[in-house]
Scaffold this active site. Structure first.
Site, short mmCIF file in Angstrom:
data_model
loop_
_atom_site.label_atom_id
_atom_site.label_comp_id
_atom_site.label_asym_id
_atom_site.label_seq_id
_atom_site.Cartn_x
_atom_site.Cartn_y
_atom_site.Cartn_z
N THR A 155 0.68 -0.95 -0.23
CA THR A 155 0.21 -0.04 -0.35
C THR A 155 1.22 1.28 0.02
O THR A 155 2.11 1.44 0.47
CB THR A 155 -0.75 -0.09 1.24
OG1 THR A 155 0.00 0.27 2.57
CG2 THR A 155 -1.81 -0.83 1.23
N GLU B 22 -6.19 -3.59 0.38
CA GLU B 22 -6.22 -4.82 1.46
C GLU B 22 -7.63 -5.59 0.93
O GLU B 22 -7.72 -6.38 2.29
CB GLU B 22 -6.32 -3.50 2.79
CG GLU B 22 -5.25 -3.33 3.55
CD GLU B 22 -5.03 -2.22 2.87
OE1 GLU B 22 -5.35 -1.65 2.04
OE2 GLU B 22 -4.58 -1.19 3.96
N LYS C 145 -14.06 19.23 10.24
CA LYS C 145 -14.63 19.04 11.62
C LYS C 145 -14.55 20.42 11.81
O LYS C 145 -13.45 21.48 12.85
CB LYS C 145 -13.88 18.35 12.41
CG LYS C 145 -13.78 17.18 12.67
CD LYS C 145 -12.21 16.60 13.22
CE LYS C 145 -12.53 14.91 12.49
NZ LYS C 145 -10.88 14.68 12.51
N TRP D 157 -19.01 17.54 11.21
CA TRP D 157 -18.30 17.52 10.58
C TRP D 157 -18.46 17.55 8.87
O TRP D 157 -19.78 17.67 8.33
CB TRP D 157 -17.96 15.81 10.90
CG TRP D 157 -17.64 14.82 11.61
CD1 TRP D 157 -17.03 15.56 12.68
CD2 TRP D 157 -17.19 13.54 11.12
NE1 TRP D 157 -16.55 15.09 12.40
CE2 TRP D 157 -16.21 13.26 12.40
CE3 TRP D 157 -17.69 12.40 10.27
CZ2 TRP D 157 -16.16 12.49 12.80
CZ3 TRP D 157 -16.66 11.31 11.05
CH2 TRP D 157 -16.02 11.40 12.12
#
Lengths: 542, 542
Positions: free
Chosen positions: B186, B331, B439, B444
């Protein structure tokens, strides 16, 4: 060194969990034994399956215990598919068309602990209840209102009472994916029925393969109506495919006549169906007589027996329903091949395309196949060589339950009992069952080819071609014909109909007309019974 | 009690065997590093893979040894997919866009034994050859004519020499399906790269799931062009899907510019493609400038980053190419969700359908997902609640190679690092990366929503929205914009463009124009670099 992916077993319960989460509002529509149409959703099915799993535990059903059913395609049967297998027990779907003696034999052999049945089959249950050795509990798949009084069956329970009496708080257990999930007995024409024991792994892998675009091509946009019974090799896997894909599922219950099927297909906007040729024959006759069409059906899977070319054309040309010819066996979960086109066929002529569609198709990924000569040597995939068809793969049987019949494999391959050709594009065509092949003068005549020609005649409802002993050629073909109601047809006209369609020496030596060709419990023609009936038949000129 | 099905491991070699048997003449078309177009078939690929498997054995590569590649999408890379994994070794596809220091780190960490490379990457190989610890052999993926002289690399071998020098007599070995088959690192934005180790089982299961009708819907009628690189999570599994389905495979090699891709798609009658939004952006600009269309392309898969709604509309309305929005991770092998319609959407309005397509889609069967709050409690699938997205399934990572980074799981679930909503129909929509969330005043703000609005403006080529510190609100959004070449656009006009499209308090506090937004090795915007660059940025009024 192993990969570092999660070890998550392939379990049947995950199919209904997936359907609930992603397709909770998708519908399951069932024609009930009670006569009405019942509607529920995958969320309902999941909830009731969990209730039933608790009920089974309460009835003492544990890991790997066999739970038998005698039931049509319906939502309660579907709930049992998930409740029984999902909880770690084994769902044993029995064929209600079998003689009660056979049902007793199979139930005893499987050591079934409990039997769920649709009310249609009450008389079978009454006939066997006192005889079966291991079944101690009988559950009528109905509600209290419809539960028969004084049925004369000890320990008769009511399905809806079990559901209502149990909580839906149930965690599907996790276990080895090789655990047995379900079983089906083969309706062998010789010897005792033999049990085929599927696993969670084989079932989930088969479901993936069957849903693929070049297999049955099922998606959340579909409404699937399996005419093939849920008591026959798990309705070719469609109850699992429906949950994997979130397709609407339409279950026809006991009514498989042309009118009932057509009404249901139209009312529920069915897009794909699946069944054996004999069922479709009845449906096509009904459509023709009533000048009807399909509004939404766009394809149908035909398997169990070879699809007669005339039926294929009728579906596609008259009704715009694309035919997916398929082949498989109870021992194969069942799907082995499906006939889908390749890119190059887009440019082929209509006749070439029909030539492809007459074949049973390409192996779905996961199934290895080969054809071999009598010595077991590989034969080429040239479209000409014909030999015994052998298969292997993770959803193909390795041995029968309790080792019935001994080791069925030959060097790791399962001999299908079919004789087939495979062309260079990988399309397999069954030319015969090995026991149905007609051996004439050292050469083989394929009975299916001869039947397909007869089925193309407008006056023929059904045709079976069998071998009859011949003093010079060893065997010669005899054609046994069931005419369409009211149709006129002579022996001479039918034999003349063969001219130019096959090699001259393949022409049947004679034709006999019968009222009805005998069918087995799964709708296949019982040729062994015809061979017995005509074993002393004198062919003309002999 | 176990089922009685054959125990056949799920092995990658069976994919190329299947393709050879059933689709031996189907084509693999590659644009080579050498510049020309190369054509071969699955039979050729299978034969040469077997030759290469013998070559690998001759080079001392044994079970689970790592074999690295630095290569484009091409037929030789495809042969290595099957030769390396099929023989039981591990294919380690490295990203050539990484800095040579990172390549060295990864090769050493993986303990690669041998490196195969396309000539495009000769300079990388020259830069690392003296530094890598375990790679002792280098193979240039070319023929003798093109082999560089005096490359300054010890033990430099020629790919075609290896093929020619070895027999194609090779039996693919059978082994545990959990054996490691391939690996990918990754390109994490923080910490060391981490290795993800796939298994034969995870790869084959992923291939089934990806080919399904509601996933990428691949069949033998398709011609697939993966723009997504074979060095990036196995090109989303398409090299395996192509073999499973027998689709024609078109591999674009090094030329990923709009003209080269379009030329190849048209010449080879490509039906489906797959790639990240940045690649499609370039292709769409090329088409627009040259007034071109697609003759055969009917769908494309867009993943890696969220597909901007404007791109979705452009593909579908202007070019008739249906967009399959998808989501996954290295993944996850990588596919987790694909956005396909359900039956009920057929009757929905165009705007409703675009609303569905803006989401990353439904979980493919095999992937479980859930969203949780900061305490790990499940959040409802109501289309409103937004939380950390967790996944699990048989093709999802359980831990990284050599346990790098420790145990990544939380109660058996893999935390994706994405923040998402899931609606009652099971459609998941990423609202942000958890580290990209802005934030503001305890609430959010999703950066992706703000970027999508900007991307809908005709003058914007690319937009990134990042959090900038704010004394009152903690964080506020700053929009970083790369304009289309020659386009005019002011801060005020762009902010005005937001009116009515989002909640007023979400409107970015400011806009900065940059020459180019930095992209990572897999084409994603490097927002962490932008955050670093603008960390002291003074917002207006502060």
């Amino acid at each position: 060194m192993n990969g570092l992916m999660m070890q998550m077993p392939l379990l049947i319960s995950s199919l209904i969990v997936h359907a609930d989460r992603h397709h909770g509002n998708a519908e399951i529509v069932s024609r009930r034994v009670e006569g009405d149409i019942h509607r529920c959703t995958y969320s309902d099915c999941h909830r009731r399956s969990r209730q039933m799993a608790n009920a089974l535990a309460g009835l003492g059903i544990g890991r790997s215990d066999r739970v038998a059913t005698l039931a049509w395609n319906g939502y309660r049967h579907l709930e049992l598919y998930y409740a029984v297998s999902g909880s770690g027990a084994v769902l044993h779907t029995m064929n209600p068309r079998l003689h009660p003696d056979q049902v007793v034999y199979i139930a005893d052999h499987a050591e079934d602990r409990i039997l769920f049945f649709d009310l249609s089959f009450l008389s079978i249950v009454q006939a066997i209840a006192g005889r079966v050795k291991t079944i101690k509990t009988f559950v009528a798949m109905t509600d209290r209102v419809h539960l028969p009084k004084d049925a004369g069956i000890a320990n008769l329970l009511c399905y809806e009472d079990l559901i209502e009496g149990n909580s839906d708080a149930y965690e599907w257990p996790s276990f080895d994916e090789n655990l047995a999930s379900s079983m089906c007995y083969t309706s062998g024409t010789t010897g005792n029925p033999k049990g085929v024991l599927y696993s969670h792994r084989s079932t989930v892998l088969h479901t993936y393969a069957v849903a693929l675009p070049d297999s049955l091509n099922c998606s959340a946009k579909d409404a699937i109506l399996p005419v093939v019974p849920m008591f026959h090799v798990n309705a070719w896997g469609l109850p699992y495919v429906a949950c994997m894909t979130g397709a609407k599922l339409v279950l026809p219950g006991p009514r498989l006549d042309g009118k009932s099927l057509h009404d249901l297909m139209e009312a529920e906007q069915v897009t794909v169906s699946a069944g054996v040729p004999t069922v479709w024959q009845a449906l096509l006759v009904y459509l023709e007589q009533n000048h009807l069409k399909f509004a939404t059906m766009n394809r149908t899977v035909i398997g169990g027996s070879a699809c007669p070319p005339a039926m294929l054309r009728k579906f596609q040309e008259t009704y715009g329903v694309y035919v997916l010819h398929a082949w498989g066996m109870t021992e194969m979960s069942p799907v082995g091949t499906v006939c889908s086109f390749k890119a190059k066929h887009a440019a082929a002529s209509a006749e070439e395309r029909y030539g492809v569609q007459a074949k049973q198709g390409r192996g779905v990924y996961g199934v290895d196949m080969k054809i071999v000569d009598p010595n077991g040597a590989d034969l080429p995939w040239d479209g000409n060589a014909s030999g015994d068809l052998m298969v292997r793969g993770p959803w193909i049987l390795s041995r029968y339950f309790k080792d019935e019949g001994g080791d069925p494999l030959q060097n790791g391959w399962f001999p299908t009992g079919d004789v087939a050709k495979i062309d260079p594009d990988g399309y397999m065509q069954i030319t015969d069952r090995s026991k149905d092949v007609i051996k004439s003068g050292g050469e083989w005549i394929g009975s299916i080819d001869l039947e397909n020609v007869a089925m193309g005649h407008p006056a023929v409802a059904m045709a079976a071609c069998i071998a009859v002993r011949h003093p010079k050629w060893d065997e010669r073909p005899l054609l046994v014909v069931q005419k369409k109601p009211g149709a006129e047809l002579s022996r001479e006209d039918l034999l003349k109909f063969y001219e130019g369609k096959i090699a001259r020496w393949w022409t049947p030596d004679d034709v006999v007309f019968v009222d009805a060709i005998p069918l087995g419990a799964t709708g296949k023609m019982l040729k062994n019974r015809l061979r017995e009936q005509f074993k002393d038949y004198k062919l003309p000129g002999v």
